[in-house]
Design a protein around this motif. Structure first.
Motif, PDB file in Angstrom:
ATOM      1  N   GLN A  22       0.830  -1.204   0.000  1.00 49.59           N
ATOM      2  CA  GLN A  22       0.000   0.000   0.000  1.00 49.59           C
ATOM      3  C   GLN A  22       0.863   1.252   0.000  1.00 49.59           C
ATOM      4  N   GLN A  23       1.958   1.237   0.757  1.00 47.60           N
ATOM      5  CA  GLN A  23       2.837   2.403   0.768  1.00 47.60           C
ATOM      6  C   GLN A  23       3.500   2.606  -0.587  1.00 47.60           C
ATOM      7  N   ILE A  24       3.903   1.529  -1.225  1.00 44.73           N
ATOM      8  CA  ILE A  24       4.508   1.636  -2.551  1.00 44.73           C
ATOM      9  C   ILE A  24       3.516   2.234  -3.539  1.00 44.73           C
ATOM     10  N   THR A  25       2.263   1.776  -3.498  1.00 47.88           N
ATOM     11  CA  THR A  25       1.225   2.323  -4.379  1.00 47.88           C
ATOM     12  C   THR A  25       1.009   3.808  -4.107  1.00 47.88           C
ATOM     13  N   GLN A  26       0.986   4.181  -2.843  1.00 44.50           N
ATOM     14  CA  GLN A  26       0.808   5.585  -2.500  1.00 44.50           C
ATOM     15  C   GLN A  26       1.957   6.439  -3.029  1.00 44.50           C
ATOM     16  N   LEU A  27       3.174   5.931  -2.903  1.00 46.64           N
ATOM     17  CA  LEU A  27       4.333   6.669  -3.422  1.00 46.64           C
ATOM     18  C   LEU A  27       4.255   6.807  -4.938  1.00 46.64           C
ATOM     19  N   GLN A  28       3.846   5.742  -5.612  1.00 48.41           N
ATOM     20  CA  GLN A  28       3.721   5.813  -7.063  1.00 48.41           C
ATOM     21  C   GLN A  28       2.681   6.851  -7.465  1.00 48.41           C
ATOM     22  N   ASN A  29       1.595   6.914  -6.717  1.00 42.99           N
ATOM     23  CA  ASN A  29       0.561   7.914  -6.990  1.00 42.99           C
ATOM     24  C   ASN A  29       1.093   9.326  -6.775  1.00 42.99           C
ATOM     25  N   MET A  30       1.903   9.528  -5.738  1.00 33.18           N
ATOM     26  CA  MET A  30       2.496  10.842  -5.503  1.00 33.18           C
ATOM     27  C   MET A  30       3.411  11.236  -6.658  1.00 33.18           C
ATOM     28  N   ILE A  31       4.180  10.267  -7.145  1.00 37.41           N
ATOM     29  CA  ILE A  31       5.057  10.518  -8.296  1.00 37.41           C
ATOM     30  C   ILE A  31       4.225  10.907  -9.510  1.00 37.41           C
ATOM     31  N   ASN A  32       3.165  10.160  -9.759  1.00 37.54           N
ATOM     32  CA  ASN A  32       2.296  10.446 -10.902  1.00 37.54           C
ATOM     33  C   ASN A  32       1.620  11.806 -10.785  1.00 37.54           C
ATOM     34  N   ASP A  33       1.371  12.232  -9.540  1.00 41.50           N
ATOM     35  CA  ASP A  33       0.717  13.518  -9.301  1.00 41.50           C
ATOM     36  C   ASP A  33       1.680  14.694  -9.414  1.00 41.50           C
ATOM     37  N   LEU A  84       9.677  13.702  -1.853  1.00 35.88           N
ATOM     38  CA  LEU A  84       8.972  12.685  -1.088  1.00 35.88           C
ATOM     39  C   LEU A  84       9.589  12.599   0.303  1.00 35.88           C
ATOM     40  N   VAL A  85       8.755  12.673   1.321  1.00 31.36           N
ATOM     41  CA  VAL A  85       9.169  12.454   2.707  1.00 31.36           C
ATOM     42  C   VAL A  85       8.582  11.117   3.121  1.00 31.36           C
ATOM     43  N   ILE A  86       9.459  10.155   3.458  1.00 31.39           N
ATOM     44  CA  ILE A  86       8.995   8.786   3.637  1.00 31.39           C
ATOM     45  C   ILE A  86       9.422   8.227   4.988  1.00 31.39           C
ATOM     46  N   ALA A  87       8.441   7.864   5.799  1.00 30.95           N
ATOM     47  CA  ALA A  87       8.685   7.052   6.985  1.00 30.95           C
ATOM     48  C   ALA A  87       8.348   5.619   6.575  1.00 30.95           C
ATOM     49  N   ALA A  88       9.354   4.870   6.208  1.00 32.31           N
ATOM     50  CA  ALA A  88       9.154   3.578   5.555  1.00 32.31           C
ATOM     51  C   ALA A  88       8.596   2.533   6.519  1.00 32.31           C
ATOM     52  N   ILE A  89       7.724   1.682   6.002  1.00 29.58           N
ATOM     53  CA  ILE A  89       7.259   0.520   6.763  1.00 29.58           C
ATOM     54  C   ILE A  89       8.346  -0.537   6.761  1.00 29.58           C
ATOM     55  N   ASP A  90       8.828  -0.871   5.589  1.00 27.32           N
ATOM     56  CA  ASP A  90       9.946  -1.798   5.417  1.00 27.32           C
ATOM     57  C   ASP A  90      11.004  -1.078   4.615  1.00 27.32           C
ATOM     58  N   GLY A  91      12.109  -0.747   5.266  1.00 28.94           N
ATOM     59  CA  GLY A  91      13.134   0.076   4.648  1.00 28.94           C
ATOM     60  C   GLY A  91      13.942  -0.617   3.570  1.00 28.94           C
ATOM     61  N   THR A  92      13.587  -1.853   3.216  1.00 30.12           N
ATOM     62  CA  THR A  92      14.368  -2.583   2.203  1.00 30.12           C
ATOM     63  C   THR A  92      13.595  -2.835   0.916  1.00 30.12           C
ATOM     64  N   THR A  93      12.348  -2.383   0.832  1.00 28.30           N
ATOM     65  CA  THR A  93      11.497  -2.774  -0.299  1.00 28.30           C
ATOM     66  C   THR A  93      11.159  -1.639  -1.258  1.00 28.30           C
ATOM     67  N   LEU A  94      11.695  -0.463  -1.037  1.00 29.25           N
ATOM     68  CA  LEU A  94      11.262   0.701  -1.801  1.00 29.25           C
ATOM     69  C   LEU A  94      12.157   1.014  -2.995  1.00 29.25           C
ATOM     70  N   GLY A  95      13.157   0.177  -3.254  1.00 27.84           N
ATOM     71  CA  GLY A  95      14.104   0.458  -4.321  1.00 27.84           C
ATOM     72  C   GLY A  95      13.480   0.751  -5.674  1.00 27.84           C
ATOM     73  N   PRO A  96      12.605  -0.099  -6.198  1.00 22.37           N
ATOM     74  CA  PRO A  96      12.039   0.146  -7.528  1.00 22.37           C
ATOM     75  C   PRO A  96      11.233   1.445  -7.626  1.00 22.37           C
ATOM     76  N   VAL A  97      10.367   1.714  -6.636  1.00 23.29           N
ATOM     77  CA  VAL A  97       9.565   2.927  -6.723  1.00 23.29           C
ATOM     78  C   VAL A  97      10.431   4.164  -6.552  1.00 23.29           C
ATOM     79  N   LEU A  98      11.507   4.062  -5.772  1.00 20.02           N
ATOM     80  CA  LEU A  98      12.399   5.212  -5.617  1.00 20.02           C
ATOM     81  C   LEU A  98      13.264   5.415  -6.854  1.00 20.02           C
ATOM     82  N   GLN A  99      13.503   4.356  -7.625  1.00 21.99           N
ATOM     83  CA  GLN A  99      14.179   4.530  -8.912  1.00 21.99           C
ATOM     84  C   GLN A  99      13.292   5.326  -9.862  1.00 21.99           C
ATOM     85  N   THR A 100      11.999   5.028  -9.828  1.00 16.91           N
ATOM     86  CA  THR A 100      11.047   5.801 -10.620  1.00 16.91           C
ATOM     87  C   THR A 100      11.063   7.263 -10.201  1.00 16.91           C
ATOM     88  N   ALA A 101      11.122   7.492  -8.888  1.00 20.05           N
ATOM     89  CA  ALA A 101      11.189   8.871  -8.385  1.00 20.05           C
ATOM     90  C   ALA A 101      12.460   9.560  -8.861  1.00 20.05           C
TER      91      ALA A 101
END
Length: 377
Positions: free
Chosen positions: A90-101, A106-123
């Protein structure tokens, strides 16, 4: 603290946590001041800041999110505040939506600090800057800054409190200790535990502290073996009840190392079936100064909490955002400690404060963090 915080603090203390519970928040105000973001000139009113928080279920994240929105909208930024119910997808989807918007930061308090690599590459591909908020984002080069408290210092303060309260330096003991650690997917948890365990482990090794449950990591690297997934109160209560039932038929718990307040609530609930305040209640630590825990401190059910004034963290983060947008040097004070496995992330560290029954008034009430009436004072 900046002038921005001083202006916003009074308003923030009184705002409803309902502000933080909004799925998304936005606000605009024309400041008339051009700003530079990603090489382009834009007014603050054209700059969207995405704020991704982990959950509404912990009081502190509601405070953090609401405060950031208050500060940023006061400066004319648009904001999108999202809570992900502790669900990584859900957090990844929310971040992707913020990017699209069209978010610029992005200010991120990560749920799992190891899983955001792909969406942050998009950012990163979109020229978006990323600030890790209080939890380090790992295994990606695409985190630009980190704003947090001295997390090792939080644990150290807990360990030193236990050391002093039990008289361990004076050779007193042995005492029965039950240690807990935070969520294994939260990078901060290892720092909290290391800070405390560096103080306490020598006493475990010398026999002045005894862990009847056997749940005593041999080193800091084993901290996750006693971690409570998701920092949940219920899981901490169940774990403490299990230890009491299995290992304390003829023993007494003297002290429990709890890394934060949500765990401490569950632990205190478990202890209440066996121990009485004012007679044999164990020492119990915590962190965050959540209202329920401050009330427990007043009632004698928790010994201390390490207070991280999240208003100061929000203030510093807002300042860093403003510096990024204006293209000026971003304030950091640690460029060595926080290696995320790919890079050392430039960091701004803030100092936490120990709160006990003796200084609740001066630390939490006089500062405006709580009203005296909120705490029955």
């Amino acid at each position: 603290m900046s002038l921005t915080w001083r202006k916003a603090a009074a308003a923030f203390v009184g705002i409803s946590l309902a502000v933080g519970s909004l799925a998304a928040c936005s606000s605009t105000r024309d400041t008339g001041t051009p700003a530079t973001t990603g090489g382009e000139t834009a007014a603050a009113t054209d700059t969207l800041i995405g704020i991704a928080m982990p959950t509404k279920s912990l009081e502190r994240w509601n405070r953090d999110g609401a405060h950031l929105v208050e500060l940023l909208t006061a400066e004319g930024f648009k904001t999108s505040l999202q809570y992900a119910d502790n669900k990584t997808d859900q957090q990844i989807t929310q971040l992707q939506n913020m990017i699209n918007d069209g978010a610029k930061i992005l200010v991120i308090a990560a749920i799992d600090g190891t899983t955001l690599g792909p969406v942050l590459q998009t950012a990163a591909d979109a020229g978006i800057k990323v600030i890790a908020y209080d939890r380090l984002i790992n295994k990606t080069p695409n985190v630009d800054y980190y704003a947090t408290f001295d997390n090792y210092g939080v644990g150290k303060a807990q360990g030193e409190y236990i050391e002093k309260a039990l008289g361990l330096k004076d050779g007193k003991g042995p005492f029965n200790l039950e240690p807990f650690a935070g969520s294994p997917d939260d990078n901060n948890a290892k720092f909290f535990f290391a800070g405390a365990w560096d103080i306490l482990l020598p006493y475990v090794e010398s026999g002045k502290l005894v862990v009847p449950s056997g749940k005593s990591p041999k080193s800091n690297d084993e901290w996750a073996t006693i971690g409570i997934q998701g920092w949940t109160t219920d899981a901490a209560q169940a774990e403490m009840e299990n230890r009491l039932n299995s290992f304390y038929a003829d023993k007494k718990v003297d002290v429990v190392l709890s890394p934060n307040d949500s765990l401490a609530l569950g632990i205190a609930q478990a202890l209440s079936s066996t121990y009485k305040v004012g007679t044999d209640w164990p020492i119990l630590t915590g962190q965050d100064a959540d209202k329920a825990n401050v009330l427990n401190i007043i009632a004698g059910k928790q010994s201390m909490t390490v207070w991280k004034d999240t208003r100061a963290l929000g203030d510093q983060t807002a300042k860093m955002i403003d510096q990024i947008v204006k293209g000026t040097k971003v304030d950091v004070n640690d460029t060595e400690t926080y290696n995320n496995g790919v890079k050392v992330v430039p960091t701004y560290l803030l100092d936490p404060e120990v709160v006990t029954k003796d200084n609740i008034q001066t630390a939490l009430v006089d500062s405006g963090f709580y009203k005296a009436a909120d705490l029955g004072l």
